[in-house]
Design an enzyme around this catalytic site. Structure first.
Site, PDB file in Angstrom:
ATOM      1  N   SER A   1      37.651  46.989  31.715  1.00  0.00           N
ATOM      2  CA  SER A   1      37.733  46.639  30.281  1.00  0.00           C
ATOM      3  C   SER A   1      37.157  45.248  30.072  1.00  0.00           C
ATOM      4  O   SER A   1      37.579  44.301  30.749  1.00  0.00           O
ATOM      5  CB  SER A   1      39.196  46.606  29.820  1.00  0.00           C
ATOM      6  OG  SER A   1      39.819  47.840  30.038  1.00  0.00           O
TER       7      SER A   1
ATOM      8  N   GLU B   1      38.552  39.958  28.634  1.00  0.00           N
ATOM      9  CA  GLU B   1      39.530  40.035  29.733  1.00  0.00           C
ATOM     10  C   GLU B   1      39.013  39.335  30.992  1.00  0.00           C
ATOM     11  O   GLU B   1      39.750  38.577  31.618  1.00  0.00           O
ATOM     12  CB  GLU B   1      39.864  41.500  30.037  1.00  0.00           C
ATOM     13  CG  GLU B   1      40.906  41.605  31.127  1.00  0.00           C
ATOM     14  CD  GLU B   1      41.045  42.997  31.688  1.00  0.00           C
ATOM     15  OE1 GLU B   1      41.670  43.837  31.022  1.00  0.00           O
ATOM     16  OE2 GLU B   1      40.559  43.242  32.807  1.00  0.00           O
TER      17      GLU B   1
ATOM     18  N   ARG C   1      48.136  41.057  30.649  1.00  0.00           N
ATOM     19  CA  ARG C   1      46.889  40.484  31.200  1.00  0.00           C
ATOM     20  C   ARG C   1      46.966  38.951  31.234  1.00  0.00           C
ATOM     21  O   ARG C   1      45.979  38.252  30.960  1.00  0.00           O
ATOM     22  CB  ARG C   1      45.662  40.909  30.391  1.00  0.00           C
ATOM     23  CG  ARG C   1      45.394  42.415  30.375  1.00  0.00           C
ATOM     24  CD  ARG C   1      45.041  42.925  31.760  1.00  0.00           C
ATOM     25  NE  ARG C   1      44.568  44.306  31.750  1.00  0.00           N
ATOM     26  CZ  ARG C   1      45.354  45.392  31.899  1.00  0.00           C
ATOM     27  NH1 ARG C   1      46.658  45.265  32.082  1.00  0.00           N
ATOM     28  NH2 ARG C   1      44.823  46.602  31.915  1.00  0.00           N
TER      29      ARG C   1
HETATM   30  P1  FAD Z   1      38.124  38.310  40.896  1.00  0.00           P
HETATM   31  O1  FAD Z   1      37.326  39.045  39.886  1.00  0.00           O
HETATM   32  O2  FAD Z   1      37.428  37.806  42.093  1.00  0.00           O
HETATM   33  O3  FAD Z   1      38.865  37.098  40.170  1.00  0.00           O
HETATM   34  C1  FAD Z   1      39.547  37.306  38.948  1.00  0.00           C
HETATM   35  C2  FAD Z   1      40.298  36.015  38.573  1.00  0.00           C
HETATM   36  O4  FAD Z   1      41.318  35.770  39.533  1.00  0.00           O
HETATM   37  C3  FAD Z   1      39.398  34.772  38.598  1.00  0.00           C
HETATM   38  O5  FAD Z   1      39.856  33.882  37.617  1.00  0.00           O
HETATM   39  C4  FAD Z   1      39.646  34.186  39.976  1.00  0.00           C
HETATM   40  O6  FAD Z   1      39.421  32.786  40.024  1.00  0.00           O
HETATM   41  C5  FAD Z   1      41.113  34.512  40.186  1.00  0.00           C
HETATM   42  N1  FAD Z   1      41.474  34.731  41.604  1.00  0.00           N
HETATM   43  C6  FAD Z   1      40.999  35.695  42.437  1.00  0.00           C
HETATM   44  N2  FAD Z   1      41.603  35.618  43.626  1.00  0.00           N
HETATM   45  C7  FAD Z   1      42.468  34.581  43.563  1.00  0.00           C
HETATM   46  C8  FAD Z   1      43.372  33.990  44.482  1.00  0.00           C
HETATM   47  N3  FAD Z   1      43.528  34.450  45.741  1.00  0.00           N
HETATM   48  N4  FAD Z   1      44.091  32.906  44.072  1.00  0.00           N
HETATM   49  C9  FAD Z   1      43.961  32.411  42.814  1.00  0.00           C
HETATM   50  N5  FAD Z   1      43.118  32.933  41.899  1.00  0.00           N
HETATM   51  C10 FAD Z   1      42.391  34.012  42.264  1.00  0.00           C
HETATM   52  N6  FAD Z   1      42.485  45.422  35.802  1.00  0.00           N
HETATM   53  C11 FAD Z   1      43.693  45.874  35.392  1.00  0.00           C
HETATM   54  O7  FAD Z   1      44.617  45.081  35.189  1.00  0.00           O
HETATM   55  N7  FAD Z   1      43.922  47.201  35.202  1.00  0.00           N
HETATM   56  C12 FAD Z   1      42.969  48.130  35.400  1.00  0.00           C
HETATM   57  O8  FAD Z   1      43.204  49.322  35.220  1.00  0.00           O
HETATM   58  C13 FAD Z   1      41.674  47.694  35.827  1.00  0.00           C
HETATM   59  N8  FAD Z   1      40.672  48.580  36.030  1.00  0.00           N
HETATM   60  C14 FAD Z   1      39.450  48.135  36.423  1.00  0.00           C
HETATM   61  C15 FAD Z   1      38.445  49.081  36.645  1.00  0.00           C
HETATM   62  C16 FAD Z   1      37.188  48.677  37.068  1.00  0.00           C
HETATM   63  C17 FAD Z   1      36.117  49.714  37.298  1.00  0.00           C
HETATM   64  C18 FAD Z   1      36.928  47.298  37.305  1.00  0.00           C
HETATM   65  C19 FAD Z   1      35.599  46.863  37.808  1.00  0.00           C
HETATM   66  C20 FAD Z   1      37.919  46.355  37.086  1.00  0.00           C
HETATM   67  C21 FAD Z   1      39.191  46.769  36.633  1.00  0.00           C
HETATM   68  N9  FAD Z   1      40.229  45.844  36.389  1.00  0.00           N
HETATM   69  C22 FAD Z   1      41.474  46.292  36.014  1.00  0.00           C
HETATM   70  C23 FAD Z   1      40.002  44.404  36.579  1.00  0.00           C
HETATM   71  C24 FAD Z   1      40.169  43.962  38.057  1.00  0.00           C
HETATM   72  O9  FAD Z   1      40.228  45.065  38.896  1.00  0.00           O
HETATM   73  C25 FAD Z   1      41.451  43.125  38.243  1.00  0.00           C
HETATM   74  O10 FAD Z   1      41.470  42.028  37.372  1.00  0.00           O
HETATM   75  C26 FAD Z   1      41.563  42.605  39.691  1.00  0.00           C
HETATM   76  O11 FAD Z   1      42.853  42.060  39.882  1.00  0.00           O
HETATM   77  C27 FAD Z   1      40.501  41.569  40.036  1.00  0.00           C
HETATM   78  O12 FAD Z   1      40.540  41.340  41.430  1.00  0.00           O
HETATM   79  P2  FAD Z   1      39.375  40.546  42.166  1.00  0.00           P
HETATM   80  O13 FAD Z   1      39.791  40.289  43.569  1.00  0.00           O
HETATM   81  O14 FAD Z   1      38.098  41.274  41.993  1.00  0.00           O
HETATM   82  O15 FAD Z   1      39.381  39.198  41.335  1.00  0.00           O
HETATM   83  N1  EPU Z   2      39.264  55.258  23.247  1.00  0.00           N
HETATM   84  C1  EPU Z   2      38.230  55.385  22.342  1.00  0.00           C
HETATM   85  N2  EPU Z   2      36.953  55.363  22.839  1.00  0.00           N
HETATM   86  C2  EPU Z   2      36.680  55.245  24.155  1.00  0.00           C
HETATM   87  C3  EPU Z   2      37.750  55.115  25.072  1.00  0.00           C
HETATM   88  C4  EPU Z   2      39.047  55.113  24.585  1.00  0.00           C
HETATM   89  O1  EPU Z   2      38.443  55.501  21.143  1.00  0.00           O
HETATM   90  O2  EPU Z   2      35.494  55.229  24.526  1.00  0.00           O
HETATM   91  C5  EPU Z   2      40.639  55.245  22.713  1.00  0.00           C
HETATM   92  C6  EPU Z   2      41.355  56.562  22.943  1.00  0.00           C
HETATM   93  O3  EPU Z   2      41.955  56.920  21.727  1.00  0.00           O
HETATM   94  C7  EPU Z   2      42.444  56.256  23.943  1.00  0.00           C
HETATM   95  C8  EPU Z   2      42.672  54.746  23.767  1.00  0.00           C
HETATM   96  O4  EPU Z   2      41.397  54.242  23.354  1.00  0.00           O
HETATM   97  O5  EPU Z   2      43.615  56.936  23.639  1.00  0.00           O
HETATM   98  C9  EPU Z   2      43.090  54.060  25.046  1.00  0.00           C
HETATM   99  O6  EPU Z   2      42.111  54.344  26.083  1.00  0.00           O
HETATM  100  P1  EPU Z   2      42.490  54.248  27.628  1.00  0.00           P
HETATM  101  O7  EPU Z   2      43.682  55.084  27.932  1.00  0.00           O
HETATM  102  O8  EPU Z   2      41.251  54.475  28.424  1.00  0.00           O
HETATM  103  O9  EPU Z   2      42.995  52.779  27.799  1.00  0.00           O
HETATM  104  P2  EPU Z   2      42.400  51.377  27.352  1.00  0.00           P
HETATM  105  O10 EPU Z   2      43.342  50.784  26.352  1.00  0.00           O
HETATM  106  O11 EPU Z   2      40.984  51.454  26.952  1.00  0.00           O
HETATM  107  C10 EPU Z   2      43.778  50.100  29.166  1.00  0.00           C
HETATM  108  C11 EPU Z   2      43.511  48.995  30.127  1.00  0.00           C
HETATM  109  C12 EPU Z   2      42.817  49.544  31.361  1.00  0.00           C
HETATM  110  C13 EPU Z   2      43.746  50.553  32.033  1.00  0.00           C
HETATM  111  C14 EPU Z   2      44.011  51.678  31.022  1.00  0.00           C
HETATM  112  C15 EPU Z   2      45.001  52.699  31.558  1.00  0.00           C
HETATM  113  C16 EPU Z   2      43.261  46.973  28.832  1.00  0.00           C
HETATM  114  C17 EPU Z   2      42.318  45.953  28.274  1.00  0.00           C
HETATM  115  N3  EPU Z   2      42.700  47.975  29.502  1.00  0.00           N
HETATM  116  O12 EPU Z   2      42.510  50.584  28.729  1.00  0.00           O
HETATM  117  O13 EPU Z   2      42.611  48.468  32.269  1.00  0.00           O
HETATM  118  O14 EPU Z   2      43.163  51.099  33.198  1.00  0.00           O
HETATM  119  O15 EPU Z   2      44.557  51.119  29.813  1.00  0.00           O
HETATM  120  O16 EPU Z   2      46.278  52.142  31.583  1.00  0.00           O
HETATM  121  O17 EPU Z   2      44.467  46.829  28.665  1.00  0.00           O
HETATM  122  C18 EPU Z   2      41.070  46.770  32.854  1.00  0.00           C
HETATM  123  O18 EPU Z   2      41.954  45.961  32.546  1.00  0.00           O
HETATM  124  O19 EPU Z   2      39.956  46.408  33.301  1.00  0.00           O
HETATM  125  C19 EPU Z   2      41.323  48.187  32.692  1.00  0.00           C
HETATM  126  C20 EPU Z   2      40.430  49.129  32.966  1.00  0.00           C
END
Ligand code: FAD
Ligand code: EPU
Length: 338
Positions: A237, A333, A164
């Site tokens: 997250s 995050e 991240r």
């Molecule tokens: P924004 O939220 O608009 O911006 C995020 C950051 O990037 C800000 O600092 C912004 O200034 C910068 N930025 C954006 N665009 C640019 C650009 N073109 N040039 C320079 N800087 C820029 N993230 C994960 O890693 N894994 C996941 O599994 C994951 N699951 C998610 C699930 C949900 C339901 C949600 C809501 C979010 C999740 N995220 C996850 C976080 C998010 O999807 C990512 O961080 C994504 O890359 C953000 O994209 P955005 O265009 O919305 O960026």
């Molecule tokens: N868990 C709990 N309670 C909950 C949910 C999860 O105890 O309510 C525990 C479970 O034991 C589970 C563990 O947490 O095994 C991990 O949960 P999960 O697989 O959902 O993954 P996470 O660590 O919570 C991370 C990323 C997610 C990404 C998933 C899948 C981060 C901060 N988050 O979540 O990314 O989608 O793994 O790879 O690293 C994001 O960055 O926004 C994001 C959603």
């Protein structure tokens, strides 16, 4: 380039919190970046690049200009050193890029299916899910250095990716990423060991696997675990999973034998922030319209009408209670603005 004044950002962030921006600059092509630097040069304003707003929390109004790259497009560049290269524009939706590569028979992005947001934001926090991070298929990107006013290219080394984390995350607002080039291996390697993915594929034999099938499974798991921001405001997250030394992890495990631990490189261990937050009793907690998802303890939510500040106050309380119970600092995050 379009410049709008005094704009509500409520529809521009997936938390759906209200905040206003003094200006919103919508870039309709990469060439607009030149016009943008000219426009910025005459004004003493802070700026912030915003994609889909799925990883930001606005605590208050933004007094400067929000720069939104709206240009899209995916181009297959050809093959080189055992990989097929695709270049995508900053405003392209990440999941659409994943689908476009799969439709063209390429593999490598399937585990990253359904991550919200734009291509331009993906390198900022080196998006990751289901055992894969962007860095594994990143080739290079083009960015405008907003401080120096010049175009720069970054290869994987210069992007300095971490969990991240990246050079761009460590230098907020310095770069406007314009396009990203990915190198997808011609010989795919399936990664199925994380988070129930193998089970979701019903232990299918290797010969029956494909990027499309893995992508479907990842989408199913994600939909079952994470609230949909279209129905309930959230930014995924809210905290990173803390990375600690093996010794600290073992000490915690002896007090909390069920605490999930994940390997995080030489001598380091990743702790589950969700588990610690749930253990502190926050899962499903609600304070007014701000809350913690009942579905996933790591996801803070806006039930409708919560302010960014109210969500932030809740986040601080969660941080304090996890620090008290586990002696571990949680870092947010999303980008906290204001
Ligand atoms: P924004 O939220 O608009 O911006 C995020 C950051 O990037 C800000 O600092 C912004 O200034 C910068 N930025 C954006 N665009 C640019 C650009 N073109 N040039 C320079 N800087 C820029 N993230 C994960 O890693 N894994 C996941 O599994 C994951 N699951 C998610 C699930 C949900 C339901 C949600 C809501 C979010 C999740 N995220 C996850 C976080 C998010 O999807 C990512 O961080 C994504 O890359 C953000 O994209 P955005 O265009 O919305 O960026
Ligand atoms: N868990 C709990 N309670 C909950 C949910 C999860 O105890 O309510 C525990 C479970 O034991 C589970 C563990 O947490 O095994 C991990 O949960 P999960 O697989 O959902 O993954 P996470 O660590 O919570 C991370 C990323 C997610 C990404 C998933 C899948 C981060 C901060 N988050 O979540 O990314 O989608 O793994 O790879 O690293 C994001 O960055 O926004 C994001 C959603």
């Amino acid at each position: 380039m379009q410049i709008l004044e005094n704009v509500s950002l409520k529809r521009c962030n997936t938390f759906a919190v209200e905040a206003r921006a003094r200006y919103l600059a919508v870039l309709e092509s990469a060439a607009d970046a030149g016009a943008l630097t000219d426009w910025l040069a005459g004004r003493d304003l802070p700026w912030l690049v915003l994609g889909e707003g799925s990883n930001v929390l606005f605590r208050r109004d933004f007094p400067g200009v929000i720069i939104h790259p709206a240009f899209t497009g995916v181009e297959r560049l050809g093959e080189q050193a055992g990989a097929v290269h695709f270049r995508a524009a900053a405003g392209e939706r990440w999941h659409d890029l994943v689908m476009a590569t799969i439709a063209q028979g390429a593999a490598g992005l399937e585990n990253l299916s359904l991550i919200p947001g734009t291509v331009g934001a993906a390198p900022v926090q080196n998006i990751g899910a289901y055992g894969v991070e962007l860095q594994s298929c990143f080739h290079e990107l083009t960015a405008l250095d907003l401080r120096e006013g010049e175009l720069r290219r970054f290869d994987r080394e210069a992007a300095a990716f971490g969990y991240r984390d990246s050079h761009f995350k460590r230098h907020p607002d310095r770069y406007l990423i314009l396009d990203v080039t990915l190198a997808l291996p011609l010989e795919p390697v399936w990664r199925l060991d994380y988070g129930g993915l193998r089970d979701a594929l019903a232990n299918a034999p290797e010969t029956q696997l494909s990027a499309a099938r893995i992508s479907d499974a990842v989408c199913r798991i994600r939909r079952s675990k994470l609230p949909d921001p279209a129905r309930l405001g959230n930014a995924g997250s809210f905290f990173k999973n803390p990375v600690v030394s093996r010794a600290q992890a073992e000490a915690l495990r002896s007090r909390f034998p069920e605490l999930p631990l994940f390997p995080a490189g030489e001598g380091a261990v990743k702790l589950s922030a969700a588990w610690m937050i749930e253990r502190c009793g926050w899962k499903g907690y609600r304070r007014g319209a701000a809350g913690v998802s009942p579905q996933h303890a790591l996801v803070l939510v806006n039930h409708g009408g919560a302010s960014g500040e109210a969500i932030w106050r809740l986040a601080r309380d969660i941080q304090a209670s996890v620090a008290d119970t586990f002696g571990v600092e949680l870092s947010p995050e999303p980008r906290i603005v204001g």
